[in-house]
Design a protein around this motif. Sequence first.
Motif, short mmCIF file in Angstrom:
data_model
loop_
_atom_site.label_atom_id
_atom_site.label_comp_id
_atom_site.label_asym_id
_atom_site.label_seq_id
_atom_site.Cartn_x
_atom_site.Cartn_y
_atom_site.Cartn_z
N LYS A 127 -0.24 -5.48 -0.86
CA LYS A 127 -1.13 -5.39 0.43
C LYS A 127 -1.81 -6.71 0.82
CE LYS A 127 -2.32 -0.70 -1.11
NZ LYS A 127 -3.32 0.37 -1.48
N ILE A 128 -2.02 -7.57 -0.28
CA ILE A 128 -2.85 -8.95 0.21
C ILE A 128 -1.49 -9.76 1.11
CG2 ILE A 128 -3.78 -10.92 -0.48
CD1 ILE A 128 -5.23 -9.23 -2.87
N LEU A 129 -0.30 -9.58 0.28
CA LEU A 129 0.60 -10.39 0.84
C LEU A 129 1.07 -9.98 2.16
CD1 LEU A 129 2.35 -12.72 -0.11
CD2 LEU A 129 4.06 -10.85 -0.95
N VAL A 130 1.35 -8.70 2.27
CA VAL A 130 1.32 -8.20 3.84
C VAL A 130 0.39 -8.63 4.96
CG1 VAL A 130 2.03 -5.95 5.23
CG2 VAL A 130 2.94 -6.06 3.02
N THR A 131 -0.89 -8.58 4.38
CA THR A 131 -1.94 -8.75 5.31
C THR A 131 -1.87 -10.27 5.63
OG1 THR A 131 -3.35 -6.97 4.21
CG2 THR A 131 -4.49 -8.91 5.61
N GLY A 132 -1.65 -11.04 4.80
CA GLY A 132 -1.47 -12.60 4.96
C GLY A 132 -0.36 -13.01 5.82
N ILE A 133 0.76 -12.13 5.84
CA ILE A 133 1.94 -12.30 6.37
C ILE A 133 1.73 -12.04 7.92
CG2 ILE A 133 4.43 -11.69 6.99
CD1 ILE A 133 4.78 -11.87 4.07
N THR A 134 1.09 -10.87 8.06
CA THR A 134 0.69 -10.21 9.50
C THR A 134 -0.26 -11.27 10.36
OG1 THR A 134 0.67 -7.74 8.66
CG2 THR A 134 -0.46 -8.47 10.71
N ILE A 135 -1.10 -11.77 9.54
CA ILE A 135 -2.40 -12.81 10.11
C ILE A 135 -1.26 -14.02 10.42
CG2 ILE A 135 -4.27 -14.23 9.81
CD1 ILE A 135 -5.08 -12.18 7.80
N GLY A 136 -0.58 -14.45 9.44
CA GLY A 136 0.31 -15.61 9.81
C GLY A 136 1.05 -15.42 11.10
N LEU A 137 1.77 -14.15 11.22
CA LEU A 137 2.62 -14.27 12.39
C LEU A 137 1.88 -14.01 13.61
CD1 LEU A 137 5.15 -11.54 10.81
CD2 LEU A 137 5.68 -13.82 11.62
N LEU A 138 0.69 -13.53 13.70
CA LEU A 138 0.08 -13.29 14.80
C LEU A 138 -0.55 -14.58 15.29
CD1 LEU A 138 -2.06 -10.06 14.04
CD2 LEU A 138 -0.72 -10.34 15.86
N CYS A 139 -0.85 -15.51 14.26
CA CYS A 139 -1.30 -16.87 14.45
C CYS A 139 -0.19 -17.86 15.05
CB CYS A 139 -1.76 -17.61 13.31
SG CYS A 139 -3.48 -16.90 12.75
N SER A 140 0.78 -17.59 14.59
CA SER A 140 2.25 -18.35 14.96
C SER A 140 2.41 -17.73 16.66
CB SER A 140 3.28 -17.96 14.19
OG SER A 140 4.39 -18.53 14.52
N SER A 141 2.26 -16.57 16.83
CA SER A 141 2.55 -15.98 18.17
C SER A 141 1.58 -16.64 19.19
CB SER A 141 2.62 -14.74 18.00
OG SER A 141 3.94 -14.07 17.41
N LEU A 142 0.42 -16.48 18.57
CA LEU A 142 -0.81 -17.13 19.70
C LEU A 142 -0.46 -18.50 20.06
CD1 LEU A 142 -3.78 -15.05 18.32
CD2 LEU A 142 -2.54 -14.53 20.32
N THR A 143 -0.26 -19.40 18.91
CA THR A 143 0.11 -20.74 18.94
C THR A 143 1.20 -20.81 19.93
OG1 THR A 143 -0.84 -20.97 16.77
CG2 THR A 143 0.24 -22.77 17.83
N ILE A 144 2.38 -20.30 19.80
CA ILE A 144 3.37 -20.53 20.62
C ILE A 144 2.83 -19.97 22.26
CG2 ILE A 144 5.51 -18.97 21.33
CD1 ILE A 144 6.35 -20.79 19.47
N ARG A 145 2.07 -19.13 22.46
CA ARG A 145 1.62 -19.03 23.65
C ARG A 145 0.49 -19.88 24.28
NH1 ARG A 145 -0.82 -18.26 27.60
NH2 ARG A 145 -1.24 -16.27 28.68
N LEU A 146 -0.47 -20.30 23.35
CA LEU A 146 -1.58 -21.07 23.86
C LEU A 146 -1.34 -22.71 23.53
CD1 LEU A 146 -4.53 -18.64 22.62
CD2 LEU A 146 -3.33 -18.79 24.98
N ALA A 147 -0.78 -22.94 22.60
CA ALA A 147 -0.79 -24.58 22.01
C ALA A 147 0.06 -25.42 23.09
CB ALA A 147 -0.40 -24.68 20.68
#
Length: 497
Positions: free
Chosen positions: A366-386
């Motif tokens: 569960k911790i691993l899935v949560t971490g991957i989900t946060i990582g993917l969201l951060c990656s997508s937001l960075t693609i969009r905003l950075a």
Amino acid sequence: MQKITASRILGLILISAAVSVASITSKSLWVDELGTWNISQAAPWSLWAQKLWNHFNSDGQLPVYHAFIKLWVDAGGDNTAYLRASNTPWLLLTLLGLLRLPLKNEKTAWLVIFFFCINAFTWYYLNELRPYIILQAGAAWFLVGTWRLAISPVDDHTTVDTSTREILLGIVVMIAGNILGAFWIASTLLAFLIFLPASLLASLKSLARNWWLTLAFVVVLGGMLVVAMHSFVSGARASQLAEFSLAGFGYGLIELTGASGLGPSRHQLRTDIANISWAQVIAMASLAGLIGVLTFASWLSIPKHKHKLLILVAAVLPLLIMIGVGILLHWRVVGRHLSVTFPLIAIALAFFAARAFDAGGRPWRKILVTGITIGLLCSSLTIRLAERHEKDDYAQAAQWAKDALAARESVLWVAAPEGLAYYKVATSVQDIPATPLLYTYSDFQARMPPDTWPTHIVKTYREGVDPKGLTDHLLASQKYELVGKATTFEHFRIKTP
């Protein structure tokens, strides 16, 4: 397979709209998008067809996609965000396909959709006027059909017919998005021939039973292939302006995981690798490596050995072919060329997440899935905003040209001429030579008065814009000073005495 009800369709429409709103911007079109837009400007349709028929590159091999874009432009204009929103219907078709995955648990199907929609790969190509989301739609339906065919009894005609229809839809849509989809179609047929020949034979019999559908498929696919072959025979080839590299291929695989947003941009990696942030590289590589390990673990968990090998041959053989073709043709292979395999990443993550949150799921999962989900969201937001992930800023470059021309000063434009037309520096690409004081890299030697120098030079450093280096001597003359920078562009002005 989940039954496609009105409420589920409505849910997918809302999801498609929400992801599109989150990822699509009105920022500058870049060079490849400008090419797509330019094809749509031919009118009437007879002129458009003639223009596409004589367009000898990869765009000339995609008649269905470009016909759709012309319809889209004719219906609503060519506002930047509206142009990119042409991907939204194809995203909806992709999600409809993923919801039809032959899974026992509906929760897992929705998890596949979830991981597909939060991935930076999806966000990146939703925000681009190119055919890579339609390629995803074709890949999703092709995957659904072949998966159902692989697990179904060969004497269940109803299910085999359903699988075959899904496969045919997937093939047509995939080839409409990119002719490279043929590699995965061929490798999948080979995998079925080796490991599940009875299933392949059952599907062929289904084609005979449903001859009318087969005939329609042959006509549509045949038409697309005729156009593609004409383009190829006429000289269209993969770009050889950039060499194949294993590092670039590896970055393409990282893109498939969705981790690329955390790292440096493609442009930085190609042109300024000495100054990249290694913290960004480590973050990107860590997330990509973790997702790669979970994908491999999900593949290992497939219960039937022949299904495991079928997926391996169908998915990996084209990647090896891409390496060979890239080396032989000196062709740079990037993530979008490998994207038919992208839905498999979302499926692998969904299976791992479903197991993690089942009753009795281990906390570390569960911790691993949560971490991957946060990582993917951060990656997508960075693609969009950075800012580092922004593409060629033709809007700013065109504004420099406009301002100079308004001041009655000459401009040499060393970039795609379509940018001048889209941003209204010239009325069309064809009218550029008639625009006073405006020169392009292809005509300035013939048109510029002898012994004169352009007052302004607006230049992009994308490869292939000036392959012969015709403008290099101007900047080497030391007569110019740098007065402006934008993504992939520089603006030079002649020095005042």
